[in-house]
Write a protein that holds these residues in place. Structure first.
Motif, PDB file in Angstrom:
ATOM      1  N   GLU A 176       5.703  16.191  -3.994  1.00  0.00           N
ATOM      2  CA  GLU A 176       5.216  15.541  -5.217  1.00  0.00           C
ATOM      3  C   GLU A 176       6.097  14.359  -5.591  1.00  0.00           C
ATOM      4  N   LEU A 177       7.398  14.494  -5.403  1.00  0.00           N
ATOM      5  CA  LEU A 177       8.323  13.407  -5.714  1.00  0.00           C
ATOM      6  C   LEU A 177       8.028  12.184  -4.848  1.00  0.00           C
ATOM      7  N   LYS A 178       7.648  12.402  -3.606  1.00  0.00           N
ATOM      8  CA  LYS A 178       7.353  11.300  -2.686  1.00  0.00           C
ATOM      9  C   LYS A 178       6.135  10.490  -3.108  1.00  0.00           C
ATOM     10  N   ILE A 197       5.662   9.357  -6.110  1.00  0.00           N
ATOM     11  CA  ILE A 197       6.044   8.480  -7.212  1.00  0.00           C
ATOM     12  C   ILE A 197       6.246   7.060  -6.665  1.00  0.00           C
ATOM     13  N   PRO A 198       5.439   6.098  -7.131  1.00  0.00           N
ATOM     14  CA  PRO A 198       5.611   4.716  -6.650  1.00  0.00           C
ATOM     15  C   PRO A 198       6.989   4.172  -7.014  1.00  0.00           C
ATOM     16  N   GLY A 199       7.574   3.434  -6.104  1.00  0.00           N
ATOM     17  CA  GLY A 199       8.855   2.799  -6.370  1.00  0.00           C
ATOM     18  C   GLY A 199      10.067   3.649  -6.080  1.00  0.00           C
ATOM     19  N   LEU A 200       9.862   4.881  -5.665  1.00  0.00           N
ATOM     20  CA  LEU A 200      10.978   5.773  -5.356  1.00  0.00           C
ATOM     21  C   LEU A 200      11.178   5.774  -3.845  1.00  0.00           C
ATOM     22  N   SER A 201      12.317   5.258  -3.408  1.00  0.00           N
ATOM     23  CA  SER A 201      12.566   5.114  -1.974  1.00  0.00           C
ATOM     24  C   SER A 201      12.979   6.441  -1.342  1.00  0.00           C
ATOM     25  N   GLN A 202      12.874   6.496  -0.036  1.00  0.00           N
ATOM     26  CA  GLN A 202      13.303   7.682   0.695  1.00  0.00           C
ATOM     27  C   GLN A 202      14.789   7.949   0.483  1.00  0.00           C
ATOM     28  N   SER A 203      15.583   6.878   0.414  1.00  0.00           N
ATOM     29  CA  SER A 203      17.020   7.076   0.213  1.00  0.00           C
ATOM     30  C   SER A 203      17.305   7.629  -1.184  1.00  0.00           C
ATOM     31  N   GLU A 204      16.548   7.193  -2.196  1.00  0.00           N
ATOM     32  CA  GLU A 204      16.721   7.742  -3.537  1.00  0.00           C
ATOM     33  C   GLU A 204      16.326   9.217  -3.572  1.00  0.00           C
TER      34      GLU A 204
END
Length: 105
Positions: A70-72, A74-81
């Protein structure tokens, strides 16, 4: 120190204004996330927007993701974050957001 406190207060107010359209639980989560982000920014000596951008915090607060999947979404949230901050950004309930972001950090 006073300059840092003023900037942190302004960042919290910005998120609170942005969260006005969210329900009360999501607004509380948004406030908790911004406090968490301020602590992480100061601890790691990084600009707050490098930790997680403000608009992304608001999207997380609105969606309340409970899994990495679900977190993935979220637009604008990178894999590293997600890799670095994921545990704090996807607890299993809104109350865990508040607990993790405010109490445990």
């Amino acid at each position: 120190p006073e300059i840092l406190e003023a900037a942190a207060t302004a960042a919290v107010q910005k998120i609170q204004l942005g969260a006005r359209g969210l329900d009360q639980t999501c607004q509380s989560v948004a406030s908790s996330l911004v406090v968490w982000r301020e602590r992480m920014a100061q601890t790691h000596d990084r600009p707050r927007e490098w930790i997680v951008p403000s608009n992304t915090l608001l999207q997380i607060a609105g969606a309340l993701p409970r899994t990495v999947r679900e977190l993935k979404t979220i637009p604008g949230l990178s894999q590293s974050e997600i890799k670095h901050w994921g545990k704090a950004l996807h607890p299993h309930s809104p109350f865990e957001y508040i607990d993790i972001c405010v109490v445990r950090v």
